[in-house]
Design a protein around this motif. Structure first.
Motif, short mmCIF file in Angstrom:
data_model
loop_
_atom_site.label_atom_id
_atom_site.label_comp_id
_atom_site.label_asym_id
_atom_site.label_seq_id
_atom_site.Cartn_x
_atom_site.Cartn_y
_atom_site.Cartn_z
N VAL A 135 0.84 -1.21 0.00
CA VAL A 135 0.00 0.00 0.00
C VAL A 135 0.87 1.26 0.00
O VAL A 135 0.60 2.22 -0.74
N ALA A 136 1.93 1.25 0.82
CA ALA A 136 2.83 2.41 0.87
C ALA A 136 3.50 2.64 -0.48
O ALA A 136 3.60 3.80 -0.95
N ALA A 137 3.96 1.58 -1.13
CA ALA A 137 4.59 1.71 -2.44
C ALA A 137 3.59 2.23 -3.47
O ALA A 137 3.93 3.07 -4.32
N ALA A 138 2.33 1.75 -3.39
CA ALA A 138 1.30 2.24 -4.31
C ALA A 138 1.05 3.74 -4.10
O ALA A 138 0.83 4.50 -5.06
N GLY A 139 1.08 4.17 -2.84
CA GLY A 139 0.93 5.60 -2.56
C GLY A 139 2.04 6.44 -3.17
O GLY A 139 1.80 7.53 -3.70
N LEU A 140 3.27 5.93 -3.13
CA LEU A 140 4.39 6.65 -3.73
C LEU A 140 4.25 6.74 -5.25
O LEU A 140 4.55 7.78 -5.85
N ILE A 141 3.79 5.66 -5.88
CA ILE A 141 3.57 5.69 -7.32
C ILE A 141 2.45 6.68 -7.66
O ILE A 141 2.53 7.41 -8.65
N ALA A 142 1.41 6.71 -6.82
CA ALA A 142 0.32 7.66 -7.04
C ALA A 142 0.81 9.10 -6.86
O ALA A 142 0.36 10.01 -7.58
N MET A 143 1.74 9.32 -5.92
CA MET A 143 2.32 10.65 -5.78
C MET A 143 3.07 11.06 -7.03
O MET A 143 3.06 12.22 -7.44
N MET A 144 3.74 10.10 -7.64
CA MET A 144 4.46 10.38 -8.89
C MET A 144 3.49 10.78 -9.99
O MET A 144 3.77 11.67 -10.81
N ALA A 145 2.33 10.14 -10.03
CA ALA A 145 1.35 10.40 -11.10
C ALA A 145 0.51 11.65 -10.83
O ALA A 145 -0.16 12.14 -11.75
N ALA A 146 0.52 12.18 -9.61
CA ALA A 146 -0.31 13.33 -9.27
C ALA A 146 0.11 14.57 -10.03
O ALA A 146 1.30 14.80 -10.26
N ARG A 147 -0.87 15.37 -10.39
CA ARG A 147 -0.58 16.61 -11.12
C ARG A 147 -1.25 17.83 -10.49
O ARG A 147 -1.33 18.89 -11.11
N ASP A 148 -1.77 17.69 -9.27
CA ASP A 148 -2.31 18.83 -8.54
C ASP A 148 -2.21 18.53 -7.05
O ASP A 148 -1.88 17.41 -6.65
N PHE A 149 -2.49 19.55 -6.24
CA PHE A 149 -2.30 19.38 -4.80
C PHE A 149 -3.23 18.33 -4.22
O PHE A 149 -2.80 17.50 -3.39
N THR A 150 -4.48 18.31 -4.63
CA THR A 150 -5.45 17.39 -4.05
C THR A 150 -5.06 15.94 -4.29
O THR A 150 -5.06 15.11 -3.36
N SER A 151 -4.72 15.61 -5.53
CA SER A 151 -4.34 14.22 -5.83
C SER A 151 -3.02 13.86 -5.15
O SER A 151 -2.83 12.73 -4.68
N GLY A 152 -2.09 14.82 -5.09
CA GLY A 152 -0.84 14.57 -4.41
C GLY A 152 -1.04 14.34 -2.92
O GLY A 152 -0.42 13.44 -2.32
N ALA A 153 -1.93 15.12 -2.30
CA ALA A 153 -2.22 14.96 -0.88
C ALA A 153 -2.90 13.62 -0.61
O ALA A 153 -2.58 12.93 0.37
N ALA A 154 -3.85 13.23 -1.47
CA ALA A 154 -4.52 11.95 -1.30
C ALA A 154 -3.53 10.80 -1.42
O ALA A 154 -3.58 9.84 -0.64
N ALA A 155 -2.63 10.88 -2.40
CA ALA A 155 -1.61 9.84 -2.57
C ALA A 155 -0.68 9.78 -1.37
O ALA A 155 -0.29 8.69 -0.93
N PHE A 156 -0.32 10.94 -0.82
CA PHE A 156 0.53 10.97 0.37
C PHE A 156 -0.17 10.31 1.55
O PHE A 156 0.47 9.60 2.35
N CYS A 157 -1.48 10.51 1.67
CA CYS A 157 -2.23 9.88 2.76
C CYS A 157 -2.24 8.36 2.60
O CYS A 157 -2.17 7.63 3.59
N VAL A 158 -2.33 7.88 1.36
CA VAL A 158 -2.27 6.44 1.12
C VAL A 158 -0.89 5.91 1.53
O VAL A 158 -0.78 4.87 2.20
N TYR A 159 0.14 6.65 1.15
CA TYR A 159 1.50 6.24 1.53
C TYR A 159 1.67 6.19 3.04
O TYR A 159 2.16 5.20 3.59
N THR A 160 1.27 7.25 3.74
CA THR A 160 1.45 7.28 5.19
C THR A 160 0.61 6.21 5.88
O THR A 160 1.02 5.64 6.90
N GLY A 161 -0.57 5.90 5.31
CA GLY A 161 -1.38 4.83 5.87
C GLY A 161 -0.65 3.51 5.84
O GLY A 161 -0.57 2.79 6.84
N GLY A 162 -0.08 3.18 4.66
CA GLY A 162 0.65 1.93 4.53
C GLY A 162 1.89 1.87 5.39
O GLY A 162 2.13 0.90 6.11
#
Length: 247
Positions: free
Chosen positions: A142-169
């Motif tokens: 889950v943490a690795a998936a969050g990091l990949i999602a952070m890479m794919a993010a292109r705005d603050f909201t998606s980046g913040a959501a991906a960071f929350c996934v990473y920190t959760g994992g």
């Protein structure tokens, strides 16, 4: 609890305009002392004897695997702790820096608080099933998936959501890993030494994370470093699957 409490305290100190800089540092020092005081007051007890030599050898090997796994997972956390603001600047370049910092503070409080009950629930499930390694691997995934999602993010909201996934994992991983590693200590005679060595997996990433970020990231592109951090995090979860002393 350390991360959400630290994030909340940081936000409070930054927002307390009546506090000068020395006063803010004094509050931090007093908080550290208060958190250390219970350890000084409570007396420890020595329990348990030495396990058989064969089991002790296996536990040493497993403890090395656990040390390596925590080191790899913690590298990402160290890198993001130092460079998170700069990451958000790359995905939200139009947001003023002061506004971005305030939003990031809120995101950090949420990201580090939400995983607390999840970690308790997952830990309970691990206890009931008697299997910890699958949950550790799933948390690292889950943490690795969050990091990949952070890479794919292109705005603050998606980046913040991906960071929350990473920190959760990663929060669930580190919480479970603490209990997992404590039960791998091979001998009661050397617990202090072994815990000290194990703690290096928390401190060394403070050096390695920024070095990796400095080498791979640019002021406008964190993609390469996020991919490497995701690979390291997933690798940390996979390494634990090779431990034989515990399931």
């Amino acid at each position: 609890m350390a991360n959400p409490v630290a994030a909340t305290l940081s936000a409070a100190l930054v927002g307390a305009s009546r506090f000068c800089e020395p006063a803010r540092f004094a509050v931090i020092a007093a908080t550290v002392a208060a958190c250390t005081l219970p350890l000084v007051i409570v007396r420890g007890t020595r329990q348990g004897g030495a396990p058989p030599p064969v089991l002790r050898s296996m536990l040493r090997r497993d403890l090395l695997l656990a040390w390596t796994a925590r080191l790899l997972v913690q590298i990402a956390g160290s890198a993001l702790f130092v460079y998170l603001l700069y990451y958000f600047e790359t995905v939200a370049p139009s947001v003023p820096e002061s506004v971005l910092a305030a939003r990031m503070g809120t995101v950090m409080i949420v990201a580090y608080s939400v995983p607390l009950p999840i970690a308790v629930l997952v830990g309970r499930l691990a206890d009931r099933t008697g299997r910890t390694k699958p949950f550790l691997f799933a948390a690292a995934l889950v943490a690795a998936a969050g990091l990949i999602a952070m890479m794919a993010a292109r705005d603050f909201t998606s980046g913040a959501a991906a960071f929350c996934v990473y920190t959760g994992g990663t929060s669930v991983f580190l919480a479970l890993h603490a209990g997992f590693a404590m039960q791998l200590l091979p001998s009661a005679r050397h617990r202090g030494r072994d815990l000290g060595l194990l703690n290096l997996a928390n401190t060394l990433p403070g050096l390695l994370g920024p070095v990796i970020t400095w080498a791979l990231a640019t002021p406008r592109d964190f993609d390469a470093v996020l991919i490497v951090l995701a690979v390291l995090t997933l690798g940390g979860g996979m390494i634990l699957l090779a431990a034989r002393g515990r399931r």
